[in-house]
Design a protein around this motif. Structure first.
Motif, PDB file in Angstrom:
ATOM      1  N   ARG B  51       0.847  -1.196   0.000  1.00  0.00           N
ATOM      2  CA  ARG B  51       0.000   0.000   0.000  1.00  0.00           C
ATOM      3  C   ARG B  51       0.878   1.239   0.000  1.00  0.00           C
ATOM      4  O   ARG B  51       2.049   1.181   0.387  1.00  0.00           O
ATOM      5  CB  ARG B  51      -0.947  -0.017   1.195  1.00  0.00           C
ATOM      6  N   SER B  52       0.301   2.341  -0.398  1.00  0.00           N
ATOM      7  CA  SER B  52       1.105   3.541  -0.618  1.00  0.00           C
ATOM      8  C   SER B  52       1.628   4.162   0.667  1.00  0.00           C
ATOM      9  O   SER B  52       2.478   5.053   0.606  1.00  0.00           O
ATOM     10  CB  SER B  52       0.296   4.581  -1.403  1.00  0.00           C
ATOM     11  N   ASN B  53       1.154   3.707   1.816  1.00  0.00           N
ATOM     12  CA  ASN B  53       1.678   4.238   3.080  1.00  0.00           C
ATOM     13  C   ASN B  53       2.944   3.496   3.534  1.00  0.00           C
ATOM     14  O   ASN B  53       3.455   3.730   4.617  1.00  0.00           O
ATOM     15  CB  ASN B  53       0.617   4.203   4.177  1.00  0.00           C
ATOM     16  N   MET B  54       3.417   2.585   2.669  1.00  0.00           N
ATOM     17  CA  MET B  54       4.635   1.838   2.946  1.00  0.00           C
ATOM     18  C   MET B  54       5.613   2.067   1.808  1.00  0.00           C
ATOM     19  O   MET B  54       5.221   2.399   0.688  1.00  0.00           O
ATOM     20  CB  MET B  54       4.336   0.341   3.064  1.00  0.00           C
ATOM     21  N   ASP B  55       6.911   1.860   2.076  1.00  0.00           N
ATOM     22  CA  ASP B  55       7.873   1.934   0.984  1.00  0.00           C
ATOM     23  C   ASP B  55       8.608   0.610   0.774  1.00  0.00           C
ATOM     24  O   ASP B  55       9.363   0.460  -0.191  1.00  0.00           O
ATOM     25  CB  ASP B  55       8.881   3.072   1.191  1.00  0.00           C
ATOM     26  N   LYS B  56       8.347  -0.338   1.634  1.00  0.00           N
ATOM     27  CA  LYS B  56       9.007  -1.648   1.495  1.00  0.00           C
ATOM     28  C   LYS B  56       8.154  -2.709   2.167  1.00  0.00           C
ATOM     29  O   LYS B  56       7.566  -2.468   3.231  1.00  0.00           O
ATOM     30  CB  LYS B  56      10.395  -1.604   2.146  1.00  0.00           C
ATOM     31  N   ARG B  57       8.111  -3.861   1.529  1.00  0.00           N
ATOM     32  CA  ARG B  57       7.422  -4.993   2.139  1.00  0.00           C
ATOM     33  C   ARG B  57       8.145  -6.261   1.716  1.00  0.00           C
ATOM     34  O   ARG B  57       8.512  -6.417   0.555  1.00  0.00           O
ATOM     35  CB  ARG B  57       5.960  -5.039   1.705  1.00  0.00           C
ATOM     36  N   GLN B  58       8.327  -7.169   2.669  1.00  0.00           N
ATOM     37  CA  GLN B  58       9.071  -8.389   2.379  1.00  0.00           C
ATOM     38  C   GLN B  58       8.184  -9.608   2.507  1.00  0.00           C
ATOM     39  O   GLN B  58       7.325  -9.694   3.386  1.00  0.00           O
ATOM     40  CB  GLN B  58      10.253  -8.507   3.342  1.00  0.00           C
ATOM     41  N   GLY B  59       8.429 -10.554   1.604  1.00  0.00           N
ATOM     42  CA  GLY B  59       7.779 -11.847   1.680  1.00  0.00           C
ATOM     43  C   GLY B  59       8.854 -12.915   1.701  1.00  0.00           C
ATOM     44  O   GLY B  59      10.019 -12.645   2.009  1.00  0.00           O
ATOM     45  N   GLN B  60       8.472 -14.098   1.323  1.00  0.00           N
ATOM     46  CA  GLN B  60       9.457 -15.173   1.278  1.00  0.00           C
ATOM     47  C   GLN B  60      10.262 -15.060  -0.009  1.00  0.00           C
ATOM     48  O   GLN B  60       9.746 -15.210  -1.088  1.00  0.00           O
ATOM     49  CB  GLN B  60       8.737 -16.529   1.311  1.00  0.00           C
ATOM     50  N   ARG B  61      11.502 -14.725   0.089  1.00  0.00           N
ATOM     51  CA  ARG B  61      12.438 -14.543  -1.029  1.00  0.00           C
ATOM     52  C   ARG B  61      12.103 -13.340  -1.915  1.00  0.00           C
ATOM     53  O   ARG B  61      12.815 -13.076  -2.879  1.00  0.00           O
ATOM     54  CB  ARG B  61      12.520 -15.785  -1.943  1.00  0.00           C
ATOM     55  N   VAL B  62      11.028 -12.631  -1.638  1.00  0.00           N
ATOM     56  CA  VAL B  62      10.678 -11.472  -2.451  1.00  0.00           C
ATOM     57  C   VAL B  62      10.533 -10.225  -1.589  1.00  0.00           C
ATOM     58  O   VAL B  62      10.121 -10.302  -0.438  1.00  0.00           O
ATOM     59  CB  VAL B  62       9.375 -11.699  -3.250  1.00  0.00           C
ATOM     60  N   THR B  63      10.897  -9.111  -2.198  1.00  0.00           N
ATOM     61  CA  THR B  63      10.760  -7.808  -1.549  1.00  0.00           C
ATOM     62  C   THR B  63      10.207  -6.843  -2.583  1.00  0.00           C
ATOM     63  O   THR B  63      10.669  -6.832  -3.730  1.00  0.00           O
ATOM     64  CB  THR B  63      12.124  -7.287  -1.056  1.00  0.00           C
ATOM     65  N   VAL B  64       9.228  -6.056  -2.197  1.00  0.00           N
ATOM     66  CA  VAL B  64       8.712  -5.019  -3.074  1.00  0.00           C
ATOM     67  C   VAL B  64       9.098  -3.666  -2.489  1.00  0.00           C
ATOM     68  O   VAL B  64       8.971  -3.445  -1.289  1.00  0.00           O
ATOM     69  CB  VAL B  64       7.182  -5.139  -3.284  1.00  0.00           C
ATOM     70  N   LEU B  65       9.605  -2.800  -3.348  1.00  0.00           N
ATOM     71  CA  LEU B  65       9.978  -1.447  -2.966  1.00  0.00           C
ATOM     72  C   LEU B  65       9.114  -0.456  -3.730  1.00  0.00           C
ATOM     73  O   LEU B  65       8.895  -0.622  -4.931  1.00  0.00           O
ATOM     74  CB  LEU B  65      11.459  -1.195  -3.276  1.00  0.00           C
ATOM     75  N   LEU B  66       8.644   0.552  -3.033  1.00  0.00           N
ATOM     76  CA  LEU B  66       7.800   1.570  -3.649  1.00  0.00           C
ATOM     77  C   LEU B  66       8.426   2.938  -3.448  1.00  0.00           C
ATOM     78  O   LEU B  66       8.688   3.349  -2.316  1.00  0.00           O
ATOM     79  CB  LEU B  66       6.400   1.529  -3.029  1.00  0.00           C
ATOM     80  N   ASN B  67       8.651   3.643  -4.544  1.00  0.00           N
ATOM     81  CA  ASN B  67       9.152   5.013  -4.478  1.00  0.00           C
ATOM     82  C   ASN B  67       8.101   5.923  -5.089  1.00  0.00           C
ATOM     83  O   ASN B  67       7.988   6.030  -6.314  1.00  0.00           O
ATOM     84  CB  ASN B  67      10.473   5.123  -5.243  1.00  0.00           C
ATOM     85  N   LYS B  68       7.318   6.550  -4.223  1.00  0.00           N
ATOM     86  CA  LYS B  68       6.200   7.361  -4.701  1.00  0.00           C
ATOM     87  C   LYS B  68       6.678   8.660  -5.346  1.00  0.00           C
ATOM     88  O   LYS B  68       5.977   9.237  -6.177  1.00  0.00           O
ATOM     89  CB  LYS B  68       5.252   7.665  -3.545  1.00  0.00           C
ATOM     90  N   THR B  69       7.854   9.099  -4.958  1.00  0.00           N
ATOM     91  CA  THR B  69       8.377  10.358  -5.501  1.00  0.00           C
ATOM     92  C   THR B  69       8.565  10.259  -7.009  1.00  0.00           C
ATOM     93  O   THR B  69       8.227  11.185  -7.756  1.00  0.00           O
ATOM     94  CB  THR B  69       9.702  10.726  -4.829  1.00  0.00           C
ATOM     95  N   VAL B  70       9.120   9.129  -7.446  1.00  0.00           N
ATOM     96  CA  VAL B  70       9.364   8.941  -8.878  1.00  0.00           C
ATOM     97  C   VAL B  70       8.393   7.947  -9.490  1.00  0.00           C
ATOM     98  O   VAL B  70       8.555   7.540 -10.640  1.00  0.00           O
ATOM     99  CB  VAL B  70      10.827   8.517  -9.140  1.00  0.00           C
ATOM    100  N   LYS B  71       7.389   7.535  -8.724  1.00  0.00           N
ATOM    101  CA  LYS B  71       6.360   6.606  -9.199  1.00  0.00           C
ATOM    102  C   LYS B  71       6.993   5.343  -9.769  1.00  0.00           C
ATOM    103  O   LYS B  71       6.786   4.988 -10.938  1.00  0.00           O
ATOM    104  CB  LYS B  71       5.435   7.300 -10.205  1.00  0.00           C
ATOM    105  N   HIS B  72       7.751   4.683  -8.928  1.00  0.00           N
ATOM    106  CA  HIS B  72       8.493   3.500  -9.347  1.00  0.00           C
ATOM    107  C   HIS B  72       8.286   2.382  -8.336  1.00  0.00           C
ATOM    108  O   HIS B  72       8.279   2.600  -7.121  1.00  0.00           O
ATOM    109  CB  HIS B  72       9.974   3.859  -9.447  1.00  0.00           C
ATOM    110  N   LEU B  73       8.136   1.199  -8.877  1.00  0.00           N
ATOM    111  CA  LEU B  73       7.904  -0.003  -8.079  1.00  0.00           C
ATOM    112  C   LEU B  73       8.927  -1.046  -8.517  1.00  0.00           C
ATOM    113  O   LEU B  73       9.209  -1.162  -9.715  1.00  0.00           O
ATOM    114  CB  LEU B  73       6.487  -0.508  -8.382  1.00  0.00           C
TER     115      LEU B  73
END
Lengths: 113, 113
Positions: B51-73
């Protein structure tokens, strides 16, 4: 439990014929979605059903496309007078409710000759 | 917005390497993002969301990064395995239309043993 199922898995039809594609969502899921995926492309939203509410048809590309959902469960996507550009994989997804994870079926590959 | 191309961008890695798959989104109002994995002949499978109130979330072997400033995932896969070979899609949910997803074009990940 059983996932989302779709039938047929493959459909070849002649230009100008009508086709019906079926989706059986996961039991108890109130939301159902149809998407279209053309070769090498992302998924294009077509239509969304939520419970007994009027469906969101904003993604249907033309009036040749229609969908219904009977009894809040099974859905049928109908394409009338098929055109070659309708060739794609048609994917159905369901979710427990809006804002929950969507589970996808295997898709129906439609080829219009 | 994202460019439309006929060929999927491809990332080729060796087994055991870490993989990073990138996605740009265009709507600053999007507040929910998902990564899907699609293997050949199958429907997309949920991997991880953020969700947009987070910038990082980790799962099993995977990590998602969110940079709202540059609209990049981005999706990071640790110790990539041959079974990770698939097309990976990012999807966004736009404010006011939380029930339908807009998908990116996808990136093909090829993992060599």
């Amino acid at each position: 439990g059983a996932g989302v199922s779709q039938s047929p898995s493959n459909k070849v039809t002649e230009k100008g014929k009508d086709v019906e594609l079926r989706c059986d969502p996961i039991s108890g899921h109130t939301a159902l979605y149809w998407y279209r995926q053309s070769l090498g492309q992302g998924l294009e939203f077509l239509i969304y059903f939520q419970g007994n509410s009027a469906p969101d048809k904003s993604g249907l590309p033309s009036d040749r496309f229609s969908a219904e959902r009977t009894g809040g469960s099974v859905s049928t996507l109908t394409i009338q007078r098929t055109q070659q550009e309708d060739s794609a994989v048609y994917l159905c997804a369901s979710s427990r409710d809006r804002d929950y994870e969507q589970y996808f079926g295997p898709g129906t590959r439609l080829t219009v000759t | 917005g994202e460019s439309v191309g006929l060929h999927l961008p491809t990332l080729s890695v060796q087994e055991g390497d870490n993989s990073i798959i990138n996605c740009a989104y265009s709507n600053s109002a999007s507040d929910y993002f998902i990564w899907y994995k699609q293997e050949s002949g199958k429907g997309p499978q949920f991997i991880i969301d953020i969700r947009s109130n987070m910038d990082k979330r980790q799962g099993q072997r995977v990590t998602v990064l969110l940079n709202k400033t540059v609209k990049h995932l981005s999706l990071q896969i640790a110790a990539t395995q041959p079974g990770d070979s698939a097309v990976y899609f990012c999807a966004e949910n736009r404010e006011g239309n939380r029930s339908t997803l807009t998908f990116g074009k996808g990136t093909m990940l090829l993992v060599s043993p």
